[in-house]
Design an enzyme around this catalytic site. Structure first.
Site, mmCIF file in Angstrom:
data_model
loop_
_atom_site.group_PDB
_atom_site.id
_atom_site.type_symbol
_atom_site.label_atom_id
_atom_site.label_comp_id
_atom_site.label_asym_id
_atom_site.label_seq_id
_atom_site.Cartn_x
_atom_site.Cartn_y
_atom_site.Cartn_z
ATOM 1 N N TYR A 135 0.849 -1.192 0.000
ATOM 2 C CA TYR A 135 0.000 0.000 0.000
ATOM 3 C C TYR A 135 0.888 1.248 0.000
ATOM 4 O O TYR A 135 1.688 1.438 0.914
ATOM 5 C CB TYR A 135 -0.913 -0.029 1.226
ATOM 6 C CG TYR A 135 -1.864 1.135 1.324
ATOM 7 C CD1 TYR A 135 -2.647 1.514 0.246
ATOM 8 C CD2 TYR A 135 -1.989 1.862 2.503
ATOM 9 C CE1 TYR A 135 -3.529 2.585 0.332
ATOM 10 C CE2 TYR A 135 -2.875 2.922 2.601
ATOM 11 C CZ TYR A 135 -3.638 3.275 1.515
ATOM 12 O OH TYR A 135 -4.513 4.334 1.601
ATOM 13 N N ASN A 137 0.578 4.276 0.679
ATOM 14 C CA ASN A 137 0.571 5.278 1.750
ATOM 15 C C ASN A 137 1.357 4.833 2.988
ATOM 16 O O ASN A 137 1.586 5.627 3.893
ATOM 17 C CB ASN A 137 -0.862 5.632 2.144
ATOM 18 C CG ASN A 137 -0.961 7.036 2.704
ATOM 19 O OD1 ASN A 137 -0.240 7.925 2.264
ATOM 20 N ND2 ASN A 137 -1.819 7.237 3.681
ATOM 21 N N TYR A 138 1.768 3.555 3.021
ATOM 22 C CA TYR A 138 2.673 3.118 4.097
ATOM 23 C C TYR A 138 4.028 2.892 3.463
ATOM 24 O O TYR A 138 4.563 1.796 3.464
ATOM 25 C CB TYR A 138 2.207 1.820 4.756
ATOM 26 C CG TYR A 138 0.750 1.725 5.071
ATOM 27 C CD1 TYR A 138 0.047 2.828 5.554
ATOM 28 C CD2 TYR A 138 0.055 0.528 4.898
ATOM 29 C CE1 TYR A 138 -1.300 2.731 5.841
ATOM 30 C CE2 TYR A 138 -1.289 0.431 5.194
ATOM 31 C CZ TYR A 138 -1.962 1.537 5.665
ATOM 32 O OH TYR A 138 -3.282 1.441 5.945
#
Ligand SMILES: *[C@@H]1O[C@H](CO)[C@@H](O)[C@H](O)[C@H]1NC(C)=O
Ligand SMILES: *[C@@H]1O[C@H](CO)[C@@H](O)[C@H](O)[C@H]1NC(C)=O
Ligand SMILES: *[C@@H]1O[C@H](CO)[C@@H](O)[C@H](O)[C@H]1NC(C)=O
Ligand SMILES: *[C@@H]1O[C@H](CO)[C@@H](O)[C@H](O)[C@H]1NC(C)=O
Length: 209
Positions: A135, A137-138
């Protein structure tokens, strides 16, 4: 545990038990705090062996935890190529792996990072593959990084280098994102260590996506 939206914002804010909504306006960080995160996608239910593996590893590190974000529902109607973010259709949930530590434990940061990396390695056969998805966003620099490239060092090698993490975050949309980047920002003005680099060989006529 079921929380209202605002309770969940408080829960995840790090303000601690008993915090109230108005505390969110106090943005001062009282205590320096570190964390390392990694992520996985799960497309097929994890076997009991996989769950046992995860629980055994979690039990060894009180500062570590995971969050599983459910997918499915209406997200299952969004195909992997309809928008840049591909991980909707076909996914059951994401796993966020996290470990946190405070400033006074800084001398143990390697121990925390090794724990989360070993955890991630142990989960490899239980999660998505081909590629193992992540992901965006991490942001996880363990997936690879490049120096903050400037125009003079751009080449097709950079596009291939960035493919390693680019396909984990974006699957086959990576190539379309390279085209978009090439059209919009050919000189790589907006960059980061896991950015999408522009291509140096895509002709102007081919710059549609
Ligand atoms: C997904 O799309 C199908 C077909 O258009 C529709 O029948 C179904 O209700 C949709 N599901 C959701 C959760 O929106
Ligand atoms: C880390 O630092 C703390 C406080 O500064 C100290 O008490 C502790 O013994 C140190 N631990 C290691 C493993 O060096
Ligand atoms: C761009 O990269 C080249 C090669 O590494 C380096 O010599 C040059 O100083 C860099 N330019 C800028 C503006 O960072
Ligand atoms: C979407 O998934 C299909 C089937 O797994 C695959 O063939 C296709 O390349 C994927 N598209 C993107 C944009 O990742």
């Amino acid at each position: 545990m079921v929380l209202s939206l605002m309770r969940s914002v408080l829960f995840f804010s790090g303000l601690g038990d008993g915090a109230i909504v108005s505390d969110l306006k106090n943005r001062y960080l009282h205590d320096k705090h570190y964390f390392k995160a990694k992520s996985d996608y799960v497309r097929n239910p994890i076997s009991l062996t996989g769950i046992r593996t995860a629980i055994d590893i979690l039990e060894k590190q009180p500062s570590g935890y995971i969050i599983m974000d459910p997918y499915g529902g209406i997200m299952n109607n969004i195909s992997n190529d309809s928008i840049a973010f591909p991980h909707r259709y076909g996914n059951l949930y994401t796993i966020q792996y996290l470990v946190e530590w405070h400033q006074e434990e800084k001398n143990r940061s390697n121990e925390y990072r090794e724990w989360i990396r070993d955890f991630y390695d142990a989960m490899a056969s239980h999660v998505s593959w081909g590629p193992r998805a992540a992901y965006v966003n991490y942001m996880d620099f363990d997936l690879g990084v490049m120096e903050l490239i400037n125009t003079s060092v751009l080449s097709e090698d950079t596009v291939e280098m960035a493919r390693v993490w680019g396909e984990k975050y974006f699957l086959n949309n990576y190539d379309r994102l390279v085209k978009a980047k090439t059209l919009i920002d050919p000189n790589n003005v907006f960059k980061n260590q896991q950015g999408i680099p522009p291509s140096t060989t895509i002709g102007l006529e081919a710059r549609t996506f």
